[in-house]
Design a protein around this motif. Structure first.
Motif, mmCIF file in Angstrom:
data_model
loop_
_atom_site.group_PDB
_atom_site.id
_atom_site.type_symbol
_atom_site.label_atom_id
_atom_site.label_comp_id
_atom_site.label_asym_id
_atom_site.label_seq_id
_atom_site.Cartn_x
_atom_site.Cartn_y
_atom_site.Cartn_z
ATOM 1 N N ARG A 871 0.833 -1.197 0.000
ATOM 2 C CA ARG A 871 0.000 0.000 0.000
ATOM 3 C C ARG A 871 0.862 1.238 0.000
ATOM 4 O O ARG A 871 1.994 1.204 0.437
ATOM 5 C CB ARG A 871 -0.905 -0.007 1.228
ATOM 6 C CG ARG A 871 -1.883 -1.119 1.121
ATOM 7 C CD ARG A 871 -2.664 -1.350 2.375
ATOM 8 N NE ARG A 871 -3.637 -2.375 2.051
ATOM 9 C CZ ARG A 871 -4.855 -2.115 1.586
ATOM 10 N NH1 ARG A 871 -5.271 -0.868 1.466
ATOM 11 N NH2 ARG A 871 -5.665 -3.091 1.272
ATOM 12 N N CYS A 914 3.983 -1.580 11.879
ATOM 13 C CA CYS A 914 3.416 -0.422 12.588
ATOM 14 C C CYS A 914 2.000 -0.152 12.120
ATOM 15 O O CYS A 914 1.166 0.351 12.874
ATOM 16 C CB CYS A 914 4.262 0.831 12.346
ATOM 17 S SG CYS A 914 5.915 0.714 12.985
ATOM 18 N N LEU A 915 1.739 -0.504 10.856
ATOM 19 C CA LEU A 915 0.422 -0.224 10.294
ATOM 20 C C LEU A 915 -0.517 -1.416 10.409
ATOM 21 O O LEU A 915 -1.603 -1.407 9.821
ATOM 22 C CB LEU A 915 0.573 0.167 8.808
ATOM 23 C CG LEU A 915 1.310 1.476 8.564
ATOM 24 C CD1 LEU A 915 1.696 1.608 7.095
ATOM 25 C CD2 LEU A 915 0.462 2.659 8.971
ATOM 26 N N GLN A 916 -0.098 -2.415 11.145
ATOM 27 C CA GLN A 916 -0.928 -3.617 11.376
ATOM 28 C C GLN A 916 -1.236 -4.354 10.081
ATOM 29 O O GLN A 916 -2.282 -4.988 9.936
ATOM 30 C CB GLN A 916 -2.261 -3.235 12.037
ATOM 31 C CG GLN A 916 -2.096 -2.518 13.355
ATOM 32 C CD GLN A 916 -3.419 -1.970 13.869
ATOM 33 O OE1 GLN A 916 -4.163 -1.313 13.146
ATOM 34 N NE2 GLN A 916 -3.707 -2.256 15.111
ATOM 35 N N LEU A 917 -0.301 -4.291 9.148
ATOM 36 C CA LEU A 917 -0.506 -4.971 7.873
ATOM 37 C C LEU A 917 0.301 -6.255 7.772
ATOM 38 O O LEU A 917 0.021 -7.110 6.933
ATOM 39 C CB LEU A 917 -0.128 -4.040 6.707
ATOM 40 C CG LEU A 917 -1.039 -2.822 6.530
ATOM 41 C CD1 LEU A 917 -0.422 -1.855 5.526
ATOM 42 C CD2 LEU A 917 -2.420 -3.249 6.066
ATOM 43 N N VAL A 968 -6.871 9.822 14.292
ATOM 44 C CA VAL A 968 -6.460 8.416 14.203
ATOM 45 C C VAL A 968 -4.990 8.374 14.580
ATOM 46 O O VAL A 968 -4.158 9.028 13.926
ATOM 47 C CB VAL A 968 -6.671 7.863 12.779
ATOM 48 C CG1 VAL A 968 -6.160 6.433 12.694
ATOM 49 C CG2 VAL A 968 -8.138 7.920 12.399
ATOM 50 N N GLY A 970 -1.301 7.944 14.687
ATOM 51 C CA GLY A 970 -0.338 7.575 13.646
ATOM 52 C C GLY A 970 -0.650 8.154 12.283
ATOM 53 O O GLY A 970 0.155 8.040 11.361
ATOM 54 N N PRO A 984 -2.966 7.921 2.895
ATOM 55 C CA PRO A 984 -2.832 8.409 4.265
ATOM 56 C C PRO A 984 -1.463 9.039 4.480
ATOM 57 O O PRO A 984 -0.451 8.563 3.968
ATOM 58 C CB PRO A 984 -2.989 7.137 5.118
ATOM 59 C CG PRO A 984 -3.622 6.137 4.216
ATOM 60 C CD PRO A 984 -3.155 6.465 2.842
ATOM 61 N N LEU A 1009 -6.787 -8.887 8.243
ATOM 62 C CA LEU A 1009 -7.630 -7.725 8.058
ATOM 63 C C LEU A 1009 -8.579 -7.953 6.903
ATOM 64 O O LEU A 1009 -8.215 -8.533 5.894
ATOM 65 C CB LEU A 1009 -6.775 -6.497 7.747
ATOM 66 C CG LEU A 1009 -5.969 -5.955 8.911
ATOM 67 C CD1 LEU A 1009 -4.984 -4.949 8.399
ATOM 68 C CD2 LEU A 1009 -6.871 -5.321 9.944
ATOM 69 N N ALA A 1010 -9.770 -7.499 7.078
ATOM 70 C CA ALA A 1010 -10.731 -7.584 5.973
ATOM 71 C C ALA A 1010 -10.445 -6.423 5.041
ATOM 72 O O ALA A 1010 -11.174 -5.453 4.979
ATOM 73 C CB ALA A 1010 -12.145 -7.509 6.521
ATOM 74 N N ASN A 1012 -10.362 -4.309 1.953
ATOM 75 C CA ASN A 1012 -11.426 -4.255 0.959
ATOM 76 C C ASN A 1012 -10.937 -3.606 -0.315
ATOM 77 O O ASN A 1012 -11.279 -2.485 -0.626
ATOM 78 C CB ASN A 1012 -12.599 -3.467 1.546
ATOM 79 C CG ASN A 1012 -13.054 -4.101 2.833
ATOM 80 O OD1 ASN A 1012 -13.592 -5.202 2.809
ATOM 81 N ND2 ASN A 1012 -12.810 -3.441 3.943
ATOM 82 N N PRO A 1014 -10.695 -2.969 -4.255
ATOM 83 C CA PRO A 1014 -11.669 -3.086 -5.340
ATOM 84 C C PRO A 1014 -11.297 -4.250 -6.258
ATOM 85 O O PRO A 1014 -10.115 -4.591 -6.393
ATOM 86 C CB PRO A 1014 -11.559 -1.744 -6.047
ATOM 87 C CG PRO A 1014 -10.216 -1.228 -5.697
ATOM 88 C CD PRO A 1014 -9.871 -1.761 -4.368
ATOM 89 N N ARG A 1132 -15.722 -12.479 -6.636
ATOM 90 C CA ARG A 1132 -14.999 -11.658 -5.661
ATOM 91 C C ARG A 1132 -15.173 -12.185 -4.249
ATOM 92 O O ARG A 1132 -14.237 -12.220 -3.462
ATOM 93 C CB ARG A 1132 -15.524 -10.244 -5.739
ATOM 94 C CG ARG A 1132 -14.841 -9.316 -4.786
ATOM 95 C CD ARG A 1132 -15.193 -7.905 -5.124
ATOM 96 N NE ARG A 1132 -14.341 -7.033 -4.339
ATOM 97 C CZ ARG A 1132 -14.791 -6.165 -3.481
ATOM 98 N NH1 ARG A 1132 -16.069 -6.032 -3.288
ATOM 99 N NH2 ARG A 1132 -13.961 -5.400 -2.810
#
Lengths: 1137, 186
Positions: A871, A914-917, A968, A970, A984, A1009-1010, A1012, A1014, A1132
């Motif tokens: 991302r 850090c971004l929980q990814l 938010v 961070g 962001p 993580l859900a 989403n 496209p 999908r």
């Protein structure tokens, strides 16, 4: 209010309130039977309203507030036309019971037990009321209802002249008629109460508000004992005139009109504050004239008639026509105030006040600057040199201008204060031969009072003003007989009230300055324009939108350029085909391809010129003509392409110019937001002055770099830290005069505040020549509190660092000035919020220096767009110390991952974690490829985050996260790309801090993580119509799409675009659909991508072939859009493969 | 200034006028008015296992869900933010927020609810249709199995083609402390 009288009044109130309880219960019963009984609701509202007012009158505040709560609730119900719920009915019954209990007792204490209001609120809060569905609102369009309403309004309106006449019956200033006036006043009050209820039930909320406010005003007049003053009759009469004017207005509820009258009422209140200060407030005297409580019960009507009959025999004095005389005189004084305060609408007045405040700031800067000069130069009684007189003259000019502006704007107390100060300045400048520190002190105090009056509501500064006036008057009176050796003493006792006559108000407002000819400068004459900060911010926001829009244009230009390239390819293809056709078939076409006759008729040739071979004499066939046409079309396309390419180039040039212009505009707009340090100098001078005075120390503050500019917001954030440092310096650092003399230091200490600009930072340095920090005391404190086992082992830097810890203080006693230990940590946090830093240097016995480094604007102009965990994110450039790919030699793994930055080892965390990814990465990168990382400052330490890639660096506009996500952790905002995508903007310091608060050693498995994303669709079809049709459908679902013209093109696209699903035609040039699918079946990366075959072939054979290749979805053209979308959604969601 | 007899009459006259005006206004309140019942339009939507009716006046936008941009450090029921014509709107998964589901949905529809200046987007699985209903058509929650639902947000519903749609109290939702103070609530 005397205690004896109060007790009687409370008793009376109790009796009154008790008399209301049966009526309340009766109405509650009605509501129990029919919960929409509006008359019962209205009556209840009236009763609680009466109780509220009566309780307030006798100072039963808690009871009054409780009644008010109920009143407001009922008002809301009535206004919204809602039904009373069962629960609320029960609440009201309970409240009535509580009220009944309270008024049944006779003592004061239980009457105002202090918790009635709280119990009422608790009752209403505890009940989770189901949403009270509003029944349909009354249909105001109902013509019958409208007519009745109009009649009601006319009836109400007809009362106004009567009330005016009644107000005119008050005969002020005649002692013998005190009782008579009281009766009239009481009648008036009662009439206003009924009037207000009537307008309210007629649905005129604006009028109701006015009447309610007026009723409060009448009550206040009575409470303050000034209701019988001459001016009051005029006030009341004027109000009714306004009211009548409103009722003649086409729309009596017109908000601007109502606001205007409300404004007048507020002006009345302000005027009351002035009168209240100068008049003896003999409440007892006023109240002994009070017959009954002012909020009369209906029975008061009868009583007023009885009183009236009794008074019939009383003879009036001959000359009773005082009313008009008093009104005229009042008109000369107070009316002038109102006239000045009568803008077209109240909003204008607010604007005027705003403009005045801005102007006031400017004058105060000059005044304070002059005062500082005086303070530095007049350390003992000094002869008034020309230089000193010049300083006084400058100060006097500014004070005079300020006085005029204040008077014009209606800020009367400030005008008075300025006038008084001007008197002193006049005397000093024109008559005095010397000036003393005492007189400078009076000037300083006067300026402080003016500052106070310019900031706070006038009424609260009246006391300070009266003291100032008294002091100056006293000083001037004494100074008139002063010898050269003597000094006048300050007279700080409150002045005798009798000397404070209303004439002081008159003369302030009416007097013109006889000596100084300097005209008052009006706003707009100075070459400057005052702009509201909100308007400026809006302008900056619009500019930001323009930048985003420009980004969109640039993106479109890029696409345009891309399309031009494709166009060029197609053009080339066309040209080649034309040439092939010409070369391969033109000659052949001469033989037997329907030769046509000469000319453009297209008619077949009839056989003339047969003696010529076709090569010897050109003859043209149909094909020939087509070939020629194709060539011409190619030439035309070439020409169009050239034109488009030129246009694209021109547009690009214009966009570049726009970019430059907008950058300039942005810089200018940011510059406008900036203010110099001089805008807060006077506050800092005052801080030092006041603190030194309180501690009986002598301190001079010297400020340099006042012309250094920073964003207004930054100054606002830094003001408190600076003031704290200064107060701290005076308190902790600066020694007493005796101590300083003993240490061979000048008696007057010096604190310097220096500001310098370095690139995008401003450096502020605050240094004093005090005693420095007592290290021994710090060590002792650390040891005593068990914070450090052996403080002697700590360096001076480490010891000083403890001063920034919360609640650490070396002062034994906490004072109002400092020593509470909550100062320096907050200072540091404030500075860090500004992305700045603060350092402290200590020189024992010589003083302390604080150095702040702050970016001079908070705006983020440029950012690095980086990718992490697939991302994109933006990192402001000003937050980055370094971005670099660190080689293996610069990396270390131990308890986590570290990189070497100069001499230091810096902890590295992967940004995705850090971004929980993604999970945490603590291992060195494999294969020697190194680690791409961003190094940044977190407070005073360095930290680093590793990233996947740096995409680009670009200009960004920061947008907030919407109305819901106000903060938010961070994330400091979001920016828009030209394509409308959101990126962001990271706050790296906050991000790593959040992770740092987690316990170490935890095995952290990132939650799935859900995410989403496209849906991504690759559309492969040689038909442009089909491709566009499918693309439009995909994009309407907010999905992404790419297109390919055939199988070969699709393979090329797959190199950069990994779709979630492929929509595939069968028959295509170069590589058909079957071939394409076979091809990707051999590629592990693409094999499992779901494919939808979209074709016009319907035979079983074709479908079977598709199945064999692993294609599970087969749709024929034309397709149903809804079904197609459903299929894509199912793919999908994973419900189909 | 009036003389006493005139003042006496003045006061009496004022009282009479006030009484009349008060009576008129009181009568105004009691006049039977022909109040037409208000027809409220609702959009019927599906989110997870919830079937909801949302008053159109409480909605700012409805349509396909734009691309959601993920943000960290938010509770699971906030899926991210979207860009609607340069306005940033948060996306909430309502079933997760209500505790009716543990994981977020994957619907491709979206509705933006608004209450004064606050706008929040709700992710939906489907948009079923629109209906207009009078207040008398609204059924109480007790009439159906609404025990599992937060009664402060749902207190009634509509029966449309034999299916019960819970009317979402948008005002309550958008002022719910947990939604507003999302950082603390989690």
């Amino acid at each position: 209010m005397s205690k004896i009288l109060r007790a009687e009044l409370v008793e009376l109130f109790m009796e009154e309130a008790a008399s209301y309880i049966p009526a309340i219960r009766q109405n509650l019963d009605k509501l129990a039977a029919e919960r929409s009984a509006t008359s019962a609701l209205a009556e209840l509202h009236r009763l609680f309203h009466t109780i509220k007012g009566a309780a307030a009158q006798v100072q039963l505040a808690d009871l009054s507030q409780g009644a008010r709560f109920v009143e407001d609730f009922l008002e809301e119900l009535i206004e919204e036309g809602r039904e009373l719920t069962v629960q609320r009915l029960e609440n009201l019954e309970k409240i009535t019971d509580m009220l009944g209990e309270m008024v049944d007792t006779s003592g004061d204490s239980s009457a105002d037990s202090g918790d009635f209001h709280a119990r009422v609120v608790a009752l209403f809060s505890d009940t989770v009321a189901p949403a009270e569905e509003a029944p349909a609102a009354p249909a105001t369009a109902d013509p019958v209802f409208a007519d009745e309403r109009q009649e009601c309004l006319m009836a109400i309106r007809s009362i106004i002249p009567l009330l005016q006449e009644l107000a005119g019956c008050i005969v002020p200033g005649v002692a013998e008629l005190e009782e008579y006036n009281g009766m009239v006043f009481k009648k008036l009050d009662h009439a206003v109460a009924v009037f207000s209820t009537a307008v309210r039930t007629a649905g005129m909320d604006g009028q109701y508000r006015l009447m309610r406010d007026f009723q409060l005003l009448l009550g206040k007049l009575h409470t303050d004992g000034i209701w019988s003053q001459p001016e009051v009759a005029g006030l009341i009469s004027d109000f009714f005139q306004f009211l009548d004017a409103i009722f003649t207005h086409g729309d009596p509820e017109n908000s601007s009109t109502v606001s205007r009258v409300e404004h007048q009422l507020q002006a009345f209140h302000s005027l009351l504050a002035v009168f209240h200060n100068v008049q003896p407030t003999d409440a007892i005297e006023a109240e002994t004239g009070l017959d009954e409580d002012i909020f009369a019960a209906p029975a008061a009507d009868d009583e007023s008639v009885i009183l009236l009959e009794q008074l019939v025999e009383t003879e009036l004095p001959e000359d009773v026509d005082l009313l008009s005389d008093w009104q005229e005189e009042w008109a000369a004084d107070g009316q002038a105030v109102l006239a000045e305060q009568e803008p077209t609408v109240s909003e204008d007045q607010l604007l005027l006040l705003e403009i005045f405040r801005a102007e006031c700031d400017e004058h105060l800067i000059v005044i304070n600057s002059s005062l500082n000069s005086l303070e530095h130069q007049v350390e003992q009684p000094s002869l008034l040199t020309p230089e000193l007189r010049e300083i006084l003259s400058e100060m006097r000019r500014a004070v005079h201008t300020l006085k005029g502006a204040a008077a014009m704007t209606g800020v009367n107390l400030l005008a008075q204060g300025a006038h008084s100060l001007e008197d002193l300045l006049d005397w000093l400048h024109d008559e005095a031969t010397e000036i003393t520190p005492t007189e400078v002190g009076i000037l300083a105090t006067g300026i402080d009072v003016i500052e106070l009056l310019s900031q706070s509501p006038e009424a609260s500064g009246a006391e300070h003003l009266s003291r100032l006036v008294a002091t100056i008057d006293g000083h001037l009176a004494q100074a008139g007989g002063r010898t050269a050796a003597g000094e006048a003493e300050l007279a700080w006792e409150p002045a005798d009230k009798e000397s404070e006559k209303p004439e002081a108000v008159e003369t302030t407002l009416a007097e013109t300055d006889p000596k100084e000819e300097t005209p008052t400068r009006l706003p707009g004459e100075s070459g400057f324009l005052r702009v509201r900060l909100d308007d400026l911010d809006e302008l900056i926001g619009i500019e930001g939108e323009l930048v985003v829009a420009r980004g969109s244009v640039e993106k479109m230009l890029d696409e345009f350029g891309q399309t031009l390239i494709e166009f060029d390819n197609v053009k080339e293809n066309l040209r080649r085909k034309s040439q092939e056709l010409e070369a391969g078939f033109e000659v052949k076409s001469l033989y037997g391809f329907n030769p046509v006759a000469p000319g453009n008729s297209g008619e077949p040739a009839t056989g003339d010129f047969t003696e010529f071979d076709p090569i010897e004499l050109d003859r043209y066939s149909q094909l020939n003509l087509i070939i020629r046409s194709l060539n011409e079309i190619t030439v035309d396309i070439n020409s169009i392409h050239a034109t488009l390419a030129l246009l694209a180039s021109d547009i690009r040039g214009q966009v570049s110019k726009q970019q430059l212009t907008m950058r300039l505009m942005q810089e200018k707009l940011m510059r406008i937001r900036m203010t110099p340090m001089s805008s807060l100098s006077r506050m800092l001078f005052r801080t030092v002055r006041e603190t030194a005075k309180k501690l009986e120390k002598k301190v001079n503050l010297i400020i340099s770099g006042e012309d250094v500019y920073m964003d207004r917001f930054v100054w606002a954030k830094i003001t408190d830290p600076l003031m704290h440092i200064l107060r701290n310096g005076v308190d902790h650092g600066i020694e007493s005069p005796r101590q300083r003399m003993a240490a061979n230091k000048p008696e007057i200490a010096t604190i310097r505040l220096e500001a310098e600009q370095h690139s995008r930072f401003v450096v502020l340095r605050v240094s004093d020549d005090g005693g420095g920090v007592d290290m021994a005391r710090i060590k002792a404190k650390l040891q005593n509190e068990g914070l450090v086992a052996n403080p002697d082992l700590l360096s001076e830097k480490e010891l000083i660092e403890y001063l920034f810890h919360p609640s650490f203080s070396t002062r034994e006693d906490v004072s109002a000035i400092s020593g509470r230990g909550v100062g320096l940590d907050v200072v540091r946090r404030n500075i860090q919020d500004l992305r700045g830093s603060v350092q402290m240097q200590n020189k024992p016995e010589q003083g302390v220096t604080f150095e702040f480094q702050i970016p001079f604007t908070l705006s983020v102009n440029r950012a690095a767009i980086v990718s992490a965990a697939g991302r994109e994110f933006a990192v402001p450039l000003q937050d980055i110390q370094q971005v670099k790919r660190y080689g293996a030699a610069e990396l270390e793994a131990g308890d986590g991952l570290y990189l070497r930055f100069g001499e230091r080892l810096v902890a590295v965390t992967n940004l995705g974690y850090c971004l929980q990814l993604e999970g945490r990465n603590t291992t060195l990168p494999a294969g020697g490829e190194g680690l791409l990382a961003i190094v940044f400052k977190k407070g005073e330490e360095l930290r680093a985050v590793s990233i996947d890639e740096v995409m680009e660096q670009r200009e960004i506009i920061v947008k907030n996260l919407g109305s819901h996500l106000t903060h938010v952790p961070g994330i400091s905002g979001v920016t828009l790309t030209g394509a409308g995508e959101l990126i962001p903007i990271l706050n790296l310091r906050e991000l790593v801090e959040i992770k740092a608060t987690m316990a170490k050693g935890e095995e952290e498995v990132p939650q799935p993580l859900a995410l989403n994303d496209p849906l991504k669709v690759l559309i492969v079809d040689d038909s442009i119509s089909v491709r566009h049709s499918v693309a439009r459908l995909v994009e309407s679902q907010a999905w992404k799409q790419q297109q390919a013209v055939d199988g070969v093109d699709a393979l090329a696209k797959l190199a950069s675009f990994l779709p979630d699903v492929i929509v595939l035609d069968i028959e295509m040039p170069r590589m058909n659909g079957y071939e394409f699918k076979s091809n990707i079946n051999n590629n592990e990366a693409f094999r499992d991508i779901p494919v939808i075959m979209l074709t016009s072939r319907t035979s079983e054979k074709h479908q079977q072939k598709a199945k064999e290749l692993g294609i599970h979805h087969y749709m024929t053209k034309p397709y149903q859009e809804a079904a197609f979308v459903r299929l894509l959604e199912n793919i999908r969601s994973g419900s189909v493969q | 200034m009036s003389s006493f007899p005139d003042l006496f009459n003045l006061i009496r006259h004022i009282d009479e006028q006030l009484t009349e005006a008060a009576a008129d206004s009181a009568a105004l309140m009691q006049t039977p008015k022909s109040i037409p019942e208000k027809l409220t339009k609702y959009i019927l939507v599906g989110a997870g296992n919830l079937h909801l009716a949302i008053a159109i006046e409480d909605m700012a936008e409805v349509g396909p869900l734009p691309a959601i941009t993920f943000l960290p450090n938010l509770p699971a029921w906030i899926q991210g933010i979207v860009n609607i014509r340069s306005e940033i709107i948060s996306v909430v998964d309502l079933p997760v927020f209500l505790g009716l589901a543990e994981t977020g949905g994957a619907g491709s529809r979206f509705v933006v609810l608004h209450q004064r200046k606050l706008k929040v987007g709700i992710r939906l699985d489907s948009i079923i249709g629109t209906v207009g209903r009078f207040a008398s058509d609204i059924k109480p929650l007790d009439a159906f199995d609404g025990n599992r639902l937060d009664k402060s947000l749902f207190h009634s519903g509509l029966l449309v083609e034999k299916r019960f749609y819970f009317i979402l109290n948008v005002r309550k939702l958008l002022t719910a402390p947990r939604l507003v103070d999302y950082n603390r609530a989690g």
